[in-house]
Design a protein around this motif. Structure first.
Motif, mmCIF file in Angstrom:
data_model
loop_
_atom_site.group_PDB
_atom_site.id
_atom_site.type_symbol
_atom_site.label_atom_id
_atom_site.label_comp_id
_atom_site.label_asym_id
_atom_site.label_seq_id
_atom_site.Cartn_x
_atom_site.Cartn_y
_atom_site.Cartn_z
ATOM 1 N N VAL A 60 0.860 -1.191 0.000
ATOM 2 C CA VAL A 60 0.000 0.000 0.000
ATOM 3 C C VAL A 60 0.889 1.231 0.000
ATOM 4 O O VAL A 60 1.838 1.322 0.790
ATOM 5 N N GLY A 62 0.889 5.276 0.577
ATOM 6 C CA GLY A 62 0.118 6.431 1.049
ATOM 7 C C GLY A 62 0.461 7.605 0.151
ATOM 8 O O GLY A 62 0.327 7.534 -1.068
ATOM 9 N N GLY A 64 3.539 8.592 -0.054
ATOM 10 C CA GLY A 64 4.930 8.350 -0.440
ATOM 11 C C GLY A 64 5.922 9.321 0.206
ATOM 12 O O GLY A 64 6.987 9.582 -0.357
ATOM 13 N N CYS A 65 5.601 9.804 1.407
ATOM 14 C CA CYS A 65 6.490 10.785 2.080
ATOM 15 C C CYS A 65 7.574 10.106 2.885
ATOM 16 O O CYS A 65 8.501 10.756 3.360
ATOM 17 N N ASN A 66 7.423 8.812 3.105
ATOM 18 C CA ASN A 66 8.400 8.077 3.896
ATOM 19 C C ASN A 66 8.930 6.920 3.046
ATOM 20 O O ASN A 66 9.197 5.847 3.548
ATOM 21 N N PRO A 126 3.773 15.637 6.473
ATOM 22 C CA PRO A 126 3.068 15.275 5.244
ATOM 23 C C PRO A 126 2.673 13.803 5.241
ATOM 24 O O PRO A 126 3.347 12.975 5.862
ATOM 25 N N THR A 128 -0.568 10.493 4.659
ATOM 26 C CA THR A 128 -1.935 10.022 4.929
ATOM 27 C C THR A 128 -2.044 9.473 6.352
ATOM 28 O O THR A 128 -1.028 9.196 7.012
HETATM 29 C C1 LIG Z 1 9.577 16.962 4.651
HETATM 30 C C2 LIG Z 1 9.180 15.810 5.519
HETATM 31 C C3 LIG Z 1 8.984 16.009 6.879
HETATM 32 C C4 LIG Z 1 8.612 14.957 7.720
HETATM 33 N N1 LIG Z 1 8.439 15.174 9.061
HETATM 34 C C5 LIG Z 1 8.065 14.154 9.841
HETATM 35 C C6 LIG Z 1 7.872 14.341 11.264
HETATM 36 O O1 LIG Z 1 8.029 15.431 11.800
HETATM 37 N N2 LIG Z 1 7.506 13.260 12.002
HETATM 38 C C7 LIG Z 1 7.299 12.037 11.441
HETATM 39 O O2 LIG Z 1 6.955 11.105 12.148
HETATM 40 N N3 LIG Z 1 7.468 11.831 10.116
HETATM 41 C C8 LIG Z 1 7.854 12.846 9.321
HETATM 42 N N4 LIG Z 1 8.050 12.624 7.986
HETATM 43 C C9 LIG Z 1 7.834 11.265 7.430
HETATM 44 C C10 LIG Z 1 6.418 11.045 6.816
HETATM 45 O O3 LIG Z 1 5.769 12.272 6.629
HETATM 46 C C11 LIG Z 1 5.573 10.177 7.710
HETATM 47 O O4 LIG Z 1 6.190 8.932 7.918
HETATM 48 C C12 LIG Z 1 4.152 9.948 7.109
HETATM 49 O O5 LIG Z 1 3.323 9.492 8.130
HETATM 50 C C13 LIG Z 1 4.140 8.981 5.952
HETATM 51 O O6 LIG Z 1 2.829 8.942 5.410
HETATM 52 P P1 LIG Z 1 2.572 8.524 3.877
HETATM 53 O O7 LIG Z 1 1.107 8.523 3.631
HETATM 54 O O8 LIG Z 1 3.358 9.382 2.981
HETATM 55 O O9 LIG Z 1 3.101 7.041 3.885
HETATM 56 P P2 LIG Z 1 4.014 6.313 2.756
HETATM 57 O O10 LIG Z 1 5.369 6.943 2.744
HETATM 58 O O11 LIG Z 1 3.298 6.236 1.471
HETATM 59 O O12 LIG Z 1 4.110 4.854 3.407
HETATM 60 C C14 LIG Z 1 4.779 4.647 4.639
HETATM 61 C C15 LIG Z 1 4.518 3.210 5.096
HETATM 62 O O13 LIG Z 1 3.159 3.067 5.470
HETATM 63 C C16 LIG Z 1 2.546 2.021 4.711
HETATM 64 N N5 LIG Z 1 1.136 2.401 4.486
HETATM 65 C C17 LIG Z 1 0.652 3.610 4.114
HETATM 66 N N6 LIG Z 1 -0.698 3.569 4.080
HETATM 67 C C18 LIG Z 1 -1.069 2.313 4.415
HETATM 68 C C19 LIG Z 1 -2.323 1.645 4.568
HETATM 69 N N7 LIG Z 1 -3.497 2.261 4.355
HETATM 70 N N8 LIG Z 1 -2.324 0.336 4.908
HETATM 71 C C20 LIG Z 1 -1.151 -0.303 5.129
HETATM 72 N N9 LIG Z 1 0.068 0.267 5.025
HETATM 73 C C21 LIG Z 1 0.102 1.568 4.682
HETATM 74 C C22 LIG Z 1 3.363 1.923 3.430
HETATM 75 O O14 LIG Z 1 3.234 0.649 2.828
HETATM 76 C C23 LIG Z 1 4.761 2.173 3.980
HETATM 77 O O15 LIG Z 1 5.272 1.011 4.574
HETATM 78 C C24 LIG Z 1 8.437 13.661 7.150
HETATM 79 C C25 LIG Z 1 8.616 13.461 5.782
HETATM 80 C C26 LIG Z 1 8.998 14.510 4.970
HETATM 81 C C27 LIG Z 1 9.206 14.270 3.518
#
Ligand SMILES: Cc1cc2nc3c(=O)[nH]c(=O)nc-3n(C[C@H](O)[C@H](O)[C@H](O)COP(=O)(O)OP(=O)(O)OC[C@H]3O[C@@H](n4cnc5c(N)ncnc54)[C@H](O)[C@@H]3O)c2cc1C
Length: 295
Positions: A60, A62, A64-66, A126, A128
């Motif tokens: 899955v 989200g 793509g921020c991590n 950033p 989901t």
């Molecule tokens: C500029 C920047 C600043 C940030 N600051 C912080 C911060 O202060 N604190 C912090 O904790 N993080 C921070 N992050 C990291 C990131 O924002 C978080 O980890 C965020 O929660 C990732 O969400 P995403 O939707 O982009 O997940 P994704 O990167 O798309 O996925 C992350 C993981 O979650 C899984 N996943 C996502 N959705 C689902 C679902 N529905 N079911 C099952 N698995 C799922 C994916 O398979 C993957 O393993 C930052 C990132 C950036 C780029």
């Protein structure tokens, strides 16, 4: 005659050989064999079940921020839960329910508007709700996990299960939510005035923005903080600020972020991560654990 394509009955919601870079924050990486965007919970369950039956690997995505997708891309199905069925946020008293496709910022806005406090310290992170739950998004001021009451998930047969608070563990940037798909979550929040919440939100936003690399539109956080230590400080003391491999560079503002210049590749980022990891191990004998997911 060639064999039928995998998951052929879901062709209406599948894009085959779809580049994933545009769907990630770093804008890097190759294609997914199948990018699947289900329109309803039933359709999602059916896709998950079929993947199990056909032995198709399932992931899955989200926002793509991590996430770092390798240049060669990923086989199998990559799900995106962007349709309205997965993005709803509803409030009942002090209880809030959010689909995992909703953005954290939508969840925070809706709860603040309804005078519900707690999640505002996450402002500016950033991604989901699904990604935030999986990675227990937050910082030393608080994390999403502390407000979770229950999480609805799908198992590998596409069956809905509910994970209750007492079986959930949220730790520093991770959780034990390892089911194939997270569907929705319920949060218990406190009542407060919208004004007070917005004030705290502004403060959190200023602090978070000040800590981010200047070119944070193409940056990614790399390592978790080891117990009792701060990854950023170790990387700084190891002299890694501004270290560069190809188009990937360690941010000088926060060396736990990698900034990607135009023309950079996932391979550059991976080589830089290896270099950062080995320098810190050589200097401090600390094995940094990666926070960023690599596909
Ligand atoms: C500029 C920047 C600043 C940030 N600051 C912080 C911060 O202060 N604190 C912090 O904790 N993080 C921070 N992050 C990291 C990131 O924002 C978080 O980890 C965020 O929660 C990732 O969400 P995403 O939707 O982009 O997940 P994704 O990167 O798309 O996925 C992350 C993981 O979650 C899984 N996943 C996502 N959705 C689902 C679902 N529905 N079911 C099952 N698995 C799922 C994916 O398979 C993957 O393993 C930052 C990132 C950036 C780029």
């Amino acid at each position: 005659m060639p064999p039928p394509a995998r998951l052929a009955e879901f062709d209406a919601i599948i894009r085959r050989n779809e580049p994933l870079a545009p769907y990630t924050y770093l804008k890097l990486g190759g294609p997914a064999e199948m990018l699947v965007q289900p329109r309803s919970r039933d359709e999602l369950s059916a896709v998950v079940r079929r993947c199990g039956e056909e032995g198709v690997p399932l992931r899955v995505l989200g926002s793509g921020c991590n996430m770092l997708v390798r240049d060669e891309g990923v086989g199998g199905a990559v799900l995106r839960l962007t349709e309205p069925a997965f993005c709803e946020v509803t409030v009942e008293g002090r209880r809030v329910r959010a689909g995992t496709g909703a953005t954290v910022s939508a969840l925070i806005s809706e709860t603040a508007r309804r005078g519900l406090a707690g999640l505002e310290t996450l402002v500016g992170i950033p991604g989901t709700v699904g990604g935030a739950l999986r990675t227990n998004a937050g910082d030393n001021r608080g994390d999403i996990g502390q407000f979770v009451r229950q999480v609805e998930v799908l198992d590998s047969r596409g069956e809905v299960l509910v994970r209750e608070r007492d079986e959930l563990h949220f730790t520093d940037r991770s959780s034990n939510l390892d089911d194939p798909v997270l569907l929705s979550a319920e949060f218990d929040l406190d009542s407060d005035s919208t004004d007070a919440i917005v004030k705290r939100m502004r403060k959190a936003w200023i602090l978070r923005k000040a800590a981010l690399p200047l070119s944070f539109q193409s940056a990614g956080r790399v390592f978790k903080n080891p117990r009792g230590l701060v990854a950023r400080e170790l990387l700084e003391q190891a002299g890694l600020s501004r270290t560069r491999v190809g188009g990937a560079e360690v941010s000088d503002r926060d060396p736990n972020y990698i900034v990607v210049q135009e023309g950079g590749s996932s391979r550059d980022v991976l080589r830089l991560i290896d270099l950062m990891h080995s320098r810190v191990r050589e200097k401090f004998n600390v094995d940094l654990e990666r926070e960023m997911t690599v596909w």
